[in-house]
Design a protein around this motif. Structure first.
Motif, PDB file in Angstrom:
ATOM      1  N   ALA A  16      45.255 -82.089   6.830  1.00 32.56           N
ATOM      2  CA  ALA A  16      46.110 -82.085   8.021  1.00 32.56           C
ATOM      3  C   ALA A  16      45.653 -83.135   9.026  1.00 32.56           C
ATOM      4  CB  ALA A  16      46.120 -80.696   8.660  1.00 32.56           C
ATOM      5  N   ASN A  17      44.346 -83.246   9.223  1.00 33.56           N
ATOM      6  CA  ASN A  17      43.816 -84.254  10.150  1.00 33.56           C
ATOM      7  C   ASN A  17      44.102 -85.665   9.657  1.00 33.56           C
ATOM      8  OD1 ASN A  17      42.834 -82.387  11.997  1.00 33.56           O
ATOM      9  ND2 ASN A  17      40.834 -82.247  11.009  1.00 33.56           N
ATOM     10  N   ALA A  18      44.014 -85.858   8.345  1.00 30.48           N
ATOM     11  CA  ALA A  18      44.308 -87.169   7.774  1.00 30.48           C
ATOM     12  C   ALA A  18      45.773 -87.534   8.001  1.00 30.48           C
ATOM     13  CB  ALA A  18      43.987 -87.176   6.283  1.00 30.48           C
TER      14      ALA A  18
ATOM     15  N   ARG B 233      47.407 -90.616   9.997  1.00 32.14           N
ATOM     16  CA  ARG B 233      48.381 -91.526   9.381  1.00 32.14           C
ATOM     17  C   ARG B 233      49.650 -91.613  10.237  1.00 32.14           C
ATOM     18  NH1 ARG B 233      50.174 -90.140   3.438  1.00 32.14           N
ATOM     19  NH2 ARG B 233      47.972 -89.522   3.410  1.00 32.14           N
ATOM     20  N   LEU B 234      50.037 -90.485  10.801  1.00 36.93           N
ATOM     21  CA  LEU B 234      51.206 -90.474  11.678  1.00 36.93           C
ATOM     22  C   LEU B 234      50.950 -91.330  12.912  1.00 36.93           C
ATOM     23  CD1 LEU B 234      54.014 -89.189  11.746  1.00 36.93           C
ATOM     24  CD2 LEU B 234      53.042 -87.284  13.029  1.00 36.93           C
ATOM     25  N   ALA B 235      49.725 -91.250  13.434  1.00 31.82           N
ATOM     26  CA  ALA B 235      49.373 -92.080  14.594  1.00 31.82           C
ATOM     27  C   ALA B 235      49.445 -93.561  14.250  1.00 31.82           C
ATOM     28  CB  ALA B 235      47.970 -91.717  15.082  1.00 31.82           C
ATOM     29  N   LEU B 236      49.042 -93.918  13.031  1.00 29.38           N
ATOM     30  CA  LEU B 236      49.131 -95.312  12.602  1.00 29.38           C
ATOM     31  C   LEU B 236      50.578 -95.786  12.574  1.00 29.38           C
ATOM     32  CD1 LEU B 236      46.627 -95.513   9.589  1.00 29.38           C
ATOM     33  CD2 LEU B 236      46.355 -96.545  11.845  1.00 29.38           C
TER      34      LEU B 236
ATOM     35  N   LEU C 212      41.646 -96.310   8.590  1.00 28.20           N
ATOM     36  CA  LEU C 212      42.590 -96.265   7.470  1.00 28.20           C
ATOM     37  C   LEU C 212      42.116 -95.299   6.390  1.00 28.20           C
ATOM     38  CD1 LEU C 212      44.051 -99.771   6.568  1.00 28.20           C
ATOM     39  CD2 LEU C 212      45.271 -97.644   6.910  1.00 28.20           C
ATOM     40  N   PHE C 213      40.820 -95.347   6.078  1.00 23.95           N
ATOM     41  CA  PHE C 213      40.268 -94.414   5.091  1.00 23.95           C
ATOM     42  C   PHE C 213      40.522 -92.977   5.507  1.00 23.95           C
ATOM     43  CE2 PHE C 213      36.723 -97.653   3.809  1.00 23.95           C
ATOM     44  CZ  PHE C 213      37.662 -98.371   3.086  1.00 23.95           C
ATOM     45  N   GLU C 214      40.313 -92.701   6.793  1.00 24.75           N
ATOM     46  CA  GLU C 214      40.527 -91.347   7.299  1.00 24.75           C
ATOM     47  C   GLU C 214      41.993 -90.949   7.171  1.00 24.75           C
ATOM     48  OE1 GLU C 214      40.197 -88.739  11.453  1.00 24.75           O
ATOM     49  OE2 GLU C 214      39.923 -90.909  11.482  1.00 24.75           O
TER      50      GLU C 214
ATOM     51  N   SER D 192      44.769 -87.276   0.180  1.00 27.83           N
ATOM     52  CA  SER D 192      45.986 -87.529  -0.579  1.00 27.83           C
ATOM     53  C   SER D 192      45.617 -88.221  -1.881  1.00 27.83           C
ATOM     54  CB  SER D 192      46.945 -88.410   0.234  1.00 27.83           C
ATOM     55  OG  SER D 192      48.146 -88.634  -0.468  1.00 27.83           O
ATOM     56  N   GLU D 193      45.846 -87.541  -3.000  1.00 29.74           N
ATOM     57  CA  GLU D 193      45.402 -88.052  -4.299  1.00 29.74           C
ATOM     58  C   GLU D 193      45.987 -89.426  -4.612  1.00 29.74           C
ATOM     59  OE1 GLU D 193      46.059 -85.300  -7.429  1.00 29.74           O
ATOM     60  OE2 GLU D 193      44.882 -83.690  -6.514  1.00 29.74           O
ATOM     61  N   GLN D 194      47.214 -89.692  -4.157  1.00 26.92           N
ATOM     62  CA  GLN D 194      47.860 -90.945  -4.514  1.00 26.92           C
ATOM     63  C   GLN D 194      47.123 -92.159  -3.944  1.00 26.92           C
ATOM     64  OE1 GLN D 194      51.423 -89.967  -1.622  1.00 26.92           O
ATOM     65  NE2 GLN D 194      51.653 -92.055  -2.337  1.00 26.92           N
ATOM     66  N   TYR D 195      46.284 -91.934  -2.915  1.00 25.39           N
ATOM     67  CA  TYR D 195      45.564 -93.054  -2.314  1.00 25.39           C
ATOM     68  C   TYR D 195      44.069 -93.043  -2.639  1.00 25.39           C
ATOM     69  CZ  TYR D 195      49.870 -93.501   0.388  1.00 25.39           C
ATOM     70  OH  TYR D 195      51.181 -93.653   0.766  1.00 25.39           O
TER      71      TYR D 195
END
Length: 285
Positions: free
Chosen positions: A184-186, A190-193, A259-261, A266-269
């Protein structure tokens, strides 16, 4: 009294434990009022019994009051947990384990979630085909079938972001995700990015004029990330690290870690993150 967890003594052990265990796994928790680890484990098991909603039952045995049961099951210390299913002892552990390990333990024998798990797999297949609207519909259905499954809700967040429906994703992420906190934090990161969208063509033109403009190059990386072009974003940040690792007090390294965070959980990344962790480490050493 919960329908999924209950106190049991020798007198009702057959009717409340042995008979139900023919159809559903029964977790038998041997505890005692004076046992400090029991005060941690027992409420945790009660919480999980509610969350799993009938995929297993929890029978709580006061070992002091039921020495015959403790002796029969060979309980030498408490807390001790035994799992009965279809006439057999199928698993057990002693001591108070962390919640993550208890979940792994339960998932080895708990009955499958009705409907939700299969629908989630169908949604994942649709995402792989780029059919995001159909995938979202499947996830809504799956969440209705198993509303306690936070992983399904976060799958829906990812699909909403793929569809550019960030306001809805942000609203859904406003809840608490105790079971999936890291993911959820990740997703929040990502949403912030994604809110840092900018005109990549304009920044690329600026860099063509001055390739040593590291600030512009980091701006370009953020713009790529906002568009979901994560590999290009990492390659752009890596170039700044290679050119000047100390630029702006280590700003390129911090941007890469951000970006890593954002892509964590997410397995796809996973492969992409591992690849650029190695590349960044090589560039910094």
């Amino acid at each position: 009294m919960s329908q999924y967890s209950f106190d049991v003594s020798l007198a009702e052990f057959e009717t409340q434990v042995l008979l139900p265990a023919q159809e559903v796994p029964v977790v038998v928790d041997f505890w005692a009022p004076w046992c400090e680890p029991c005060k941690v484990l027992k409420p945790l098991l009660e919480k999980l019994a509610e969350e799993y909603a009938g995929r297993f039952l929890l029978a709580k045995v006061n070992a002091d009051e039921n020495p015959e049961l403790s002796q029969h099951f060979g309980v030498r210390s408490i807390p001790t947990v035994k799992v009965l299913f279809q006439g057999q002892l199928v698993d057990e552990f002693s001591g108070a384990l962390p919640e993550s390990q208890i979940r792994e333990f339960l998932d080895r024998f708990a009955l499958p979630a009705v409907g939700g798990a299969n629908l989630r797999e169908e949604a994942a297949a649709l995402v792989g085909e780029g059919k995001f609207e159909e995938a979202l519909a499947k996830l809504v259905e799956a969440s209705q079938a198993t509303p306690e499954d936070q992983a399904i809700q976060l799958d829906a967040v990812e699909v909403l972001m793929q569809l550019g429906r960030n306001d809805e994703a942000k609203q859904l992420l406003g809840g608490e995700y105790a079971q999936e906190a890291e993911r959820a934090n990740a997703l929040r990161a990502r949403l912030a990015l994604s809110e840092g969208a900018a005109d990549t063509a304009e920044i690329e033109a600026k860099l063509a004029t001055n390739p040593d403009d590291h600030a512009a190059r980091l701006d370009l990386a953020r713009a790529y990330a906002a568009q979901g072009r994560y590999r290009e974003a990492m390659e752009t940040i890596l170039e700044v690290i290679v050119r000047d690792r100390f630029f702006d007090e280590g700003a390129p390294r911090k941007a890469m870690l951000q970006l890593f965070e954002a892509l964590g959980g997410s397995e796809q990344y996973d492969d992409l993150v591992r690849e650029f962790r190695r590349k960044m480490s090589a560039a910094l050493n």
